[in-house]
Design a protein around this motif. Structure first.
Motif, PDB file in Angstrom:
ATOM      1  N   LYS A 252      -9.843 -14.969  -7.059  1.00 27.25           N
ATOM      2  CA  LYS A 252     -11.117 -15.423  -7.801  1.00 27.25           C
ATOM      3  C   LYS A 252     -11.286 -14.560  -9.286  1.00 27.25           C
ATOM      4  N   ASP A 253     -11.279 -12.916  -8.677  1.00 34.61           N
ATOM      5  CA  ASP A 253     -11.128 -11.658  -9.457  1.00 34.61           C
ATOM      6  C   ASP A 253      -9.871 -11.163 -10.146  1.00 34.61           C
ATOM      7  N   PRO A 254      -8.839 -11.867 -10.436  1.00 36.45           N
ATOM      8  CA  PRO A 254      -7.425 -10.772 -10.094  1.00 36.45           C
ATOM      9  C   PRO A 254      -7.773  -9.537 -10.730  1.00 36.45           C
ATOM     10  N   PHE A 255      -8.313  -9.298 -11.895  1.00 36.37           N
ATOM     11  CA  PHE A 255      -8.285  -7.702 -12.414  1.00 36.37           C
ATOM     12  C   PHE A 255      -9.790  -6.637 -11.618  1.00 36.37           C
ATOM     13  N   ASN A 256     -10.403  -7.288 -10.941  1.00 39.20           N
ATOM     14  CA  ASN A 256     -10.991  -6.323 -10.155  1.00 39.20           C
ATOM     15  C   ASN A 256     -10.083  -5.166 -10.240  1.00 39.20           C
ATOM     16  N   LEU A 257     -10.701  -3.965 -10.818  1.00 42.82           N
ATOM     17  CA  LEU A 257     -10.140  -2.542 -10.863  1.00 42.82           C
ATOM     18  C   LEU A 257     -10.316  -2.464  -9.698  1.00 42.82           C
ATOM     19  N   ARG A 258     -11.179  -1.642  -8.727  1.00 36.06           N
ATOM     20  CA  ARG A 258     -11.442  -2.077  -7.562  1.00 36.06           C
ATOM     21  C   ARG A 258     -10.605  -1.921  -6.029  1.00 36.06           C
ATOM     22  N   VAL A 259     -10.612  -3.855  -6.362  1.00 38.59           N
ATOM     23  CA  VAL A 259     -10.357  -4.372  -4.869  1.00 38.59           C
ATOM     24  C   VAL A 259      -9.035  -3.583  -5.239  1.00 38.59           C
ATOM     25  N   LEU A 260      -8.221  -3.488  -6.105  1.00 38.01           N
ATOM     26  CA  LEU A 260      -6.760  -3.691  -6.377  1.00 38.01           C
ATOM     27  C   LEU A 260      -6.741  -2.489  -5.628  1.00 38.01           C
ATOM     28  N   GLU A 261      -7.456  -1.313  -6.141  1.00 34.64           N
ATOM     29  CA  GLU A 261      -6.892   0.014  -5.589  1.00 34.64           C
ATOM     30  C   GLU A 261      -7.018   0.463  -3.683  1.00 34.64           C
ATOM     31  N   SER A 262      -8.598  -0.533  -3.247  1.00 38.46           N
ATOM     32  CA  SER A 262      -8.645  -0.447  -2.451  1.00 38.46           C
ATOM     33  C   SER A 262      -6.772  -1.156  -1.409  1.00 38.46           C
ATOM     34  N   LEU A 263      -5.919  -2.470  -1.750  1.00 41.65           N
ATOM     35  CA  LEU A 263      -5.257  -3.395  -1.523  1.00 41.65           C
ATOM     36  C   LEU A 263      -4.214  -2.523  -1.772  1.00 41.65           C
ATOM     37  N   ALA A 264      -3.740  -1.522  -2.425  1.00 43.98           N
ATOM     38  CA  ALA A 264      -3.086  -0.595  -2.921  1.00 43.98           C
ATOM     39  C   ALA A 264      -3.046   0.734  -1.397  1.00 43.98           C
ATOM     40  N   LEU A 265      -4.185   1.048  -1.188  1.00 39.49           N
ATOM     41  CA  LEU A 265      -4.596   2.059  -0.271  1.00 39.49           C
ATOM     42  C   LEU A 265      -4.126   1.128   1.085  1.00 39.49           C
ATOM     43  N   GLY A 266      -4.669   0.054   1.270  1.00 41.73           N
ATOM     44  CA  GLY A 266      -4.685  -0.441   2.228  1.00 41.73           C
ATOM     45  C   GLY A 266      -2.752  -0.832   3.092  1.00 41.73           C
ATOM     46  N   GLN A 267      -1.903  -1.228   1.860  1.00 46.41           N
ATOM     47  CA  GLN A 267      -0.790  -1.139   2.099  1.00 46.41           C
ATOM     48  C   GLN A 267      -0.431  -0.049   1.921  1.00 46.41           C
ATOM     49  N   TYR A 268      -0.070   1.254   1.474  1.00 48.59           N
ATOM     50  CA  TYR A 268       0.290   1.970   1.494  1.00 48.59           C
ATOM     51  C   TYR A 268      -0.211   2.637   3.831  1.00 48.59           C
ATOM     52  N   SER A 269      -1.279   2.338   3.869  1.00 42.66           N
ATOM     53  CA  SER A 269      -1.610   2.839   5.343  1.00 42.66           C
ATOM     54  C   SER A 269      -1.034   2.201   6.387  1.00 42.66           C
ATOM     55  N   LEU A 270      -0.435   0.549   5.745  1.00 43.13           N
ATOM     56  CA  LEU A 270       0.425   0.066   6.965  1.00 43.13           C
ATOM     57  C   LEU A 270       1.459   0.417   6.618  1.00 43.13           C
ATOM     58  N   LYS A 271       2.392   1.220   6.042  1.00 44.28           N
ATOM     59  CA  LYS A 271       3.653   1.428   4.848  1.00 44.28           C
ATOM     60  C   LYS A 271       4.449   0.223   3.871  1.00 44.28           C
ATOM     61  N   ASP A 272       3.663  -0.338   4.071  1.00 44.40           N
ATOM     62  CA  ASP A 272       4.443  -1.785   2.993  1.00 44.40           C
ATOM     63  C   ASP A 272       4.508  -1.522   1.577  1.00 44.40           C
ATOM     64  N   PHE A 273       5.919  -0.510   1.371  1.00 43.23           N
ATOM     65  CA  PHE A 273       5.431   0.226   0.186  1.00 43.23           C
ATOM     66  C   PHE A 273       6.257  -0.822  -0.752  1.00 43.23           C
ATOM     67  N   VAL A 274       6.499  -1.750  -0.314  1.00 41.92           N
ATOM     68  CA  VAL A 274       7.206  -2.828  -1.544  1.00 41.92           C
ATOM     69  C   VAL A 274       5.821  -3.188  -2.159  1.00 41.92           C
ATOM     70  N   SER A 275       5.140  -4.071  -1.486  1.00 40.44           N
ATOM     71  CA  SER A 275       3.888  -4.410  -1.402  1.00 40.44           C
ATOM     72  C   SER A 275       2.790  -3.335  -2.202  1.00 40.44           C
ATOM     73  N   PHE A 276       3.052  -2.221  -2.113  1.00 40.30           N
ATOM     74  CA  PHE A 276       2.121  -1.304  -2.462  1.00 40.30           C
ATOM     75  C   PHE A 276       2.351  -0.524  -3.575  1.00 40.30           C
ATOM     76  N   GLN A 277       3.452  -1.101  -4.371  1.00 41.26           N
ATOM     77  CA  GLN A 277       3.918  -0.458  -5.137  1.00 41.26           C
ATOM     78  C   GLN A 277       4.020  -1.218  -6.750  1.00 41.26           C
ATOM     79  N   ALA A 278       3.869  -3.316  -5.910  1.00 40.33           N
ATOM     80  CA  ALA A 278       3.847  -3.709  -7.342  1.00 40.33           C
ATOM     81  C   ALA A 278       2.014  -4.188  -7.177  1.00 40.33           C
ATOM     82  N   THR A 279       1.172  -3.871  -6.035  1.00 41.92           N
ATOM     83  CA  THR A 279       0.098  -3.815  -6.166  1.00 41.92           C
ATOM     84  C   THR A 279      -0.255  -2.735  -7.278  1.00 41.92           C
TER      85      THR A 279
END
Length: 475
Positions: A340-367
């Protein structure tokens, strides 16, 4: 006879004392040269009790005190040595270091300049002066760095300082020359590979920036900055240079703080390259092809949504999920909010950190690319140095995301209204401790709030409707 005996005893005592002092001197020097400073200090103290006339002994003892982290004692010994001789210019260098460790920078600079007047080509002294001048933000630091480089172009430390000095001053081309020289000179210990990546990015050589960033990502324990270089280079590869003011300044030609109404017009114009309806679909489903100006206009266009709020959706559960190391939960919660809020920068940052922590580097780089693209788009709307060049944001919250991205700490905030525009002015402290101001245009957030509190989009209150008085039916 008694006088003769007394004279013999005096001579004998002086002879023994002389032998002792020679022993203390020899032992002190031996331990000092072997870097055994505590042992050296013991014998040098004993020697000075017998003979306090030799400047080099005070210098040695001062050096011992420095090595043993006793700067006040070292300072006294260097001063005593300097009082005994003017033929040891290195004493001024040592005094400069001690004064610097005591945060007495004026005296440190004075002694260092005295030392350099005796040894103008001493690279260590020149680089020490550079460090002092950089602390004072003195422009002459570049002059001395270039001098050190010309004296010895194989000194890794001076190369590092000069390369980054060029980069921070905006001379990306010169920084790249130094970085490439470092690569050729130090095949196995090259420390300027990160500068090379940044310099390629700054000179528009995006393929090279990606190549070097990939190399750094593969070998660096903390590769996050190099991921940022990579995704930024990928975005700029998609971006025509024509949208920027010139080849070296990544500022949009026409997207500026004073033409908000023009932006409002084009995002709703059918067929326009910045039509929001089209950009919204590309942002959701084909982001990899978007240029930085298109990303910004998608971000800006989202403020035309009927459901838009200048205050981003709260993500209260994310902190708890991170504390629990529940990264799958973090990703699920972030995706729920971003739907619902695709330009939420704080949440995008959190999503990237979550993906990075799970070593999902493809999704991480996209986020990460979405996050970097939005912030870089905001940064390309101005310089942030004045109202005329204020950064454009659709939410006051994003001001702090931008500040975190460029590096700085907010000290205070002020609101200004001039020439029909609203501005937030952040007083900040940069990472180097320098005080500055950042200006943000907040016309869109203020407009949204007026619509929220008023009944009509033009800001005028609706007239209260009169209630019809119903006549009570006669009973």
């Amino acid at each position: 006879m008694k006088k003769l005996l007394g004279l013999v005893l005096i001579v004998s005592h002086l002879t023994v004392q002389g032998q002792q002092s020679d022993l203390y001197y020899a032992k002190g020097k031996q331990y000092y040269e072997n870097n055994q400073f505590r042992e050296a200090l013991y014998f040098l103290r004993k020697y000075i009790m017998l003979d306090s006339s030799r400047a080099e002994v005070f210098k040695w003892r001062g050096n011992c005190y420095v090595s043993l982290n006793q700067p006040d004692s070292a300072l006294l010994d260097y001063q005593k040595a300097l009082a005994l001789t003017q033929s040891m210019p290195e004493l001024h260098y040592n005094l400069s270091n001690v004064y610097g460790s005591l945060n007495r920078h004026q005296e440190s600079e004075r002694h260092l300049r005295t030392f350099l007047s005796h040894a103008p080509n001493d690279i260590d002294g020149i680089l020490q002066l550079v460090r002092i001048l950089q602390g004072k933000r003195n422009d002459s630091s570049l002059f001395y760095l270039e001098k050190a480089y010309h004296l010895d172009s194989t000194n890794q430390y001076s190369l590092n300082l000069l390369g980054w000095e060029y980069f921070y001053r905006g001379y990306a081309g010169k920084a790249l020359e130094i970085a490439l020289h470092s690569r050729k000179t130090f095949l196995y210990t090259n420390e300027l590979l990160p500068l090379e990546a940044y310099a390629y990015l700054g000179t528009g050589r995006y393929d090279d920036a990606i190549r070097v960033a990939d190399s750094l990502i593969s070998k660096t324990p903390e590769p996050m900055p190099f991921y940022v270089i990579k995704v930024k280079a990928e975005i700029l590869q998609n971006t025509s240079r024509d949208v920027f003011r010139d080849g070296s300044e990544l500022k949009f030609r026409w997207i500026a703080s004073e033409n908000i109404k023009q932006l409002d017009s084009v995002i709703l114009q059918r067929g326009h390259r910045y039509e929001y309806a089209v950009l919204r679909e590309r942002f959701r489903n084909n982001f990899a092809t978007m240029a930085v100006d298109e990303i910004f206009m998608a971000y800006y266009g989202s403020s035309s949504e009927k459901t838009f709020s200048p205050y981003s959706t709260q993500a209260n559960d994310l902190r708890r999920l991170f504390e629990e190391d529940n990264y799958e939960g973090v990703i699920t919660e972030c995706n729920r909010i971003l739907e619902k809020d695709p330009f939420n920068l704080r949440v995008l940052e959190s999503l990237a950190l979550g993906q990075y922590s799970l070593k999902d580097f493809v999704s991480f780089q996209a986020t990460l690319k979405r996050y970097v693209g939005i912030v870089e788009g905001i940064l390309a709307t101005g310089t942030g140095e004045s109202e005329d060049s204020a950064y454009i944001v659709i939410s006051p919250v994003h001001e702090y995301d931008v500040l975190a991205y460029v590096g700085g700490e907010s000290v205070s905030q002020a609101l200004a209204n001039n020439n029909g525009h609203a501005y937030d002015i952040l007083s900040i402290k940069t990472e180097t401790g320098e005080e500055d101001k950042l200006y943000f245009n907040i016309d869109k957030p203020m407009q949204s709030l007026r619509v929220l509190f008023d009944k009509t989009p033009d800001g005028k209150k609706e007239k209260a409707k009169r209630k019809k008085n119903r006549k009570r039916a006669a009973g």
